[in-house]
Design an enzyme around this catalytic site. Structure first.
Site, short mmCIF file in Angstrom:
data_model
loop_
_atom_site.label_atom_id
_atom_site.label_comp_id
_atom_site.label_asym_id
_atom_site.label_seq_id
_atom_site.Cartn_x
_atom_site.Cartn_y
_atom_site.Cartn_z
N GLU A 148 0.82 -1.11 0.00
CA GLU A 148 -0.17 0.10 -0.04
C GLU A 148 0.99 1.28 -0.01
O GLU A 148 1.47 1.51 0.69
CB GLU A 148 -1.08 0.00 1.28
CG GLU A 148 -1.81 1.32 1.15
CD GLU A 148 -2.82 1.13 2.32
OE1 GLU A 148 -4.13 1.97 2.20
OE2 GLU A 148 -2.91 0.38 3.17
N GLU A 242 -12.81 1.97 2.42
CA GLU A 242 -12.25 1.90 3.99
C GLU A 242 -12.65 3.17 4.61
O GLU A 242 -11.63 4.11 5.05
CB GLU A 242 -10.89 1.67 3.76
CG GLU A 242 -9.96 1.46 5.06
CD GLU A 242 -8.40 1.32 5.07
OE1 GLU A 242 -7.83 0.74 5.82
OE2 GLU A 242 -7.97 2.19 4.10
#
Length: 289
Positions: A148, A242
């Site tokens: 990420e 998210e």
């Protein structure tokens, strides 16, 4: 694309019973529930079987997210051996629940303690070495590792799609992929759509969320451009929203939610916002316009 949501949207603490969330997201229309990886190594065989059974019964794919604790940093020579042993347990648990995708700052730890000295060039080299080792272990369990790209306030090693692509190419393992997140991209990228094109065929997992950490559609992220770019590169994998909107608890503290983002917030309101955002996200990203 398969669309999902991170369980912590509803939680104030990182530990949770995931089975109710499997059932909840299925009812809301999602394909995926993303769970926290920290709990997996301490779950027993019965718990893992029950979680897999719930996912199978509800037709839900489980993906895993993890912001590694400092002691789980495979990019640090001091902690690497212990971290690898811990990840072995996590990957075994992931295999048992049928989770093949994990994303996060797996190359380092999260969040970074900026009171400590930083040597990016040296840390990059150690992180590449650590991921090459970790990828071989993950491969035995059928697990794909997604690196990420984080904003500068949470990490320093990989902040942009360009850096993430460079890192993944240096690791050079077929189960190590680029992971992008619209919240972080909103801070770091000059052009979010171009960043997606930069990732191209290396993009393995995609997180969505607004600039204000609310559900997609409640901010100013350029969703039409993002959807067009994803379709342009032929992305057909996992898209997990998210959002974080709850104050209080460890989640609120770690994510820095210091004010009430949704006045009069309630579980019913959270569910409705998630379902509405799912419809919006499918419309924008899948191109059903």
């Amino acid at each position: 694309m398969k669309h999902g949501i991170y369980y912590a949207y509803w939680e104030k603490e990182w530990a949770a019973d995931y089975i109710p969330y499997v059932e909840k997201v299925a009812k809301l229309g999602f394909d995926i529930l993303e769970i926290g990886g920290a709990a997996l190594p301490v779950m027993n065989g019965t718990q893992l079987k029950e979680l897999k059974a719930a996912a199978d019964a509800n037709g839900i794919i489980i993906t895993t997210g993890y912001g590694p604790a400092p002691e789980h940093d495979v990019g640090c020579p001091v902690t690497r051996n212990g971290a690898i042993e811990w990840y072995k347990k996590m990957f075994s648990a992931m295999e048992q629940i049928g989770s093949t995708t994990i994303g996060g700052a797996l190359y380092s730890h999260w969040p970074i303690d900026y009171s400590q000295p930083i040597n990016k060039a040296e840390d990059w080299k150690y992180a590449v070495e650590g991921m090459q080792i970790l990828s071989e272990i993950a491969k035995k369990h059928g697990v794909n590792l997604n690196m990420e790209s984080l904003n500068r306030f949470e990490g320093y090693l990989i902040n942009t799609a360009e850096e993430c692509v460079k890192f993944v190419k240096e690791v050079n393992c077929d189960n190590v992929w680029v992971m992008l997140d619209t919240f972080h991209m909103n801070i770091e990228e000059t052009d979010i759509a171009d960043a997606i094109r930069t990732a191209g065929s290396l993009l393995g997992h995609f997180h969505t969320g607004e600039c204000n950490r609310m559900v997609p559609g409640r901010g100013r992220i350029p969703w039409r451009e993002i959807g067009a770019a994803l379709r342009e590169i032929g992305y057909d994998k996992t898209v997990v929203m998210e959002p974080f909107v709850n104050t209080g608890g460890q989640v609120g503290s770690d994510i820095k939610i210091w004010r009430e983002l949704i006045p009069g917030i309630s579980p019913e309101m959270l569910d409705k916002d998630a379902a509405d955002s799912l419809a919006f996200q499918r419309y924008m990203l899948d191109g059903n316009m």
